[in-house]
Motif scaffolding. Structure first.
Motif, PDB file in Angstrom:
ATOM      1  N   GLY A  38     -34.196   7.683 -26.881  1.00 54.22           N
ATOM      2  CA  GLY A  38     -34.452   6.255 -26.872  1.00 54.22           C
ATOM      3  C   GLY A  38     -34.087   5.713 -25.515  1.00 54.22           C
ATOM      4  N   LYS A  39     -34.771   4.643 -25.091  1.00 55.48           N
ATOM      5  CA  LYS A  39     -34.482   4.082 -23.772  1.00 55.48           C
ATOM      6  C   LYS A  39     -34.616   2.570 -23.817  1.00 55.48           C
ATOM      7  N   ASN A  40     -33.611   1.900 -23.272  1.00 51.12           N
ATOM      8  CA  ASN A  40     -33.680   0.472 -23.062  1.00 51.12           C
ATOM      9  C   ASN A  40     -34.443   0.272 -21.761  1.00 51.12           C
ATOM     10  N   LEU A  41     -35.620  -0.322 -21.833  1.00 58.62           N
ATOM     11  CA  LEU A  41     -36.475  -0.431 -20.647  1.00 58.62           C
ATOM     12  C   LEU A  41     -35.989  -1.477 -19.653  1.00 58.62           C
ATOM     13  N   HIS A  42     -35.031  -2.311 -20.055  1.00 58.28           N
ATOM     14  CA  HIS A  42     -34.498  -3.311 -19.131  1.00 58.28           C
ATOM     15  C   HIS A  42     -33.306  -2.783 -18.354  1.00 58.28           C
ATOM     16  N   THR A  43     -32.433  -2.035 -19.038  1.00 61.82           N
ATOM     17  CA  THR A  43     -31.216  -1.552 -18.380  1.00 61.82           C
ATOM     18  C   THR A  43     -31.331  -0.103 -17.920  1.00 61.82           C
ATOM     19  N   GLY A  44     -32.276   0.638 -18.488  1.00 59.68           N
ATOM     20  CA  GLY A  44     -32.409   2.050 -18.181  1.00 59.68           C
ATOM     21  C   GLY A  44     -31.495   2.943 -19.007  1.00 59.68           C
ATOM     22  N   ASP A  45     -30.622   2.333 -19.824  1.00 59.32           N
ATOM     23  CA  ASP A  45     -29.735   3.123 -20.688  1.00 59.32           C
ATOM     24  C   ASP A  45     -30.567   3.945 -21.661  1.00 59.32           C
ATOM     25  N   SER A  46     -30.119   5.173 -21.930  1.00 57.60           N
ATOM     26  CA  SER A  46     -30.834   6.022 -22.876  1.00 57.60           C
ATOM     27  C   SER A  46     -29.844   6.668 -23.837  1.00 57.60           C
ATOM     28  N   TRP A  47     -30.360   7.170 -24.945  1.00 63.14           N
ATOM     29  CA  TRP A  47     -29.554   7.791 -25.966  1.00 63.14           C
ATOM     30  C   TRP A  47     -30.391   8.825 -26.707  1.00 63.14           C
TER      31      TRP A  47
END
Length: 115
Positions: A38-47
Motif C-alpha cells: 500500500g502507498k500513500n500517494l501524498h506522503t510516499g509512505d508505504s506498508w
C-alpha cells in the motif's frame, strides 16, 4: 489486438503511474495486492498488505470513493468495481442522492476512459 496484452499494459500503467485525481477527487492511496504494498500517494509512505497475492489494484480517493481493477485470469477482460458514498440526510433525499452518486460513478468511468 491482443486483449490479455492490452489489459496487462493497462495494469502496468495504473501500477507505475497512478492517476493523481479521478473525477476531480485526489487519489490518496494505491493498494497493490499483486505486490502486497500500500502507498500513500501524498506522503510516499508505504506498508505491506497482509493478504494473499492477487492481481488487483485499488485506488482510494479523498472523497472516500474506492476504485478496484481486477483482470480475469481466464478471459481477456478486466473488471472495475466502484464504491461511492455520501451521507443521506433524510429518506426524502434518497432519489437526489442516488442520482448524485450515479453521476459520480459516471464521472469516474469517463475520467478513466472506460466504456
Amino acid at each position: 489486438m491482443n486483449g490479455q496484452k492490452e489489459i496487462a499494459e493497462m495494469m502496468s500503467v495504473y501500477r507505475n503511474n497512478p492517476p493523481a485525481t479521478i473525477n476531480g477527487s485526489a487519489v490518496v492511496q494505491q493498494l497493490d495486492y499483486e505486490l502486497r504494498k500500500g502507498k500513500n500517494l501524498h506522503t510516499g509512505d508505504s506498508w505491506e498488505i497482509q493478504l494473499p497475492k492477487s492481481n488487483v489494484l485499488q485506488f482510494i480517493l479523498a472523497d472516500g470513493s474506492k476504485i478496484s481493477a481486477r483482470p480475469s485470469g481466464t478471459e481477456p477482460k478486466i473488471k472495475f468495481y466502484f464504491s461511492v458514498h455520501d451521507r443521506l440526510g433524510s429518506a426524502a433525499d434518497f432519489d437526489r442522492m442516488n442520482d448524485a452518486l450515479g453521476a459520480r460513478i459516471g464521472g469516474i468511468i469517463g475520467d478513466m476512459g472506460l466504456k
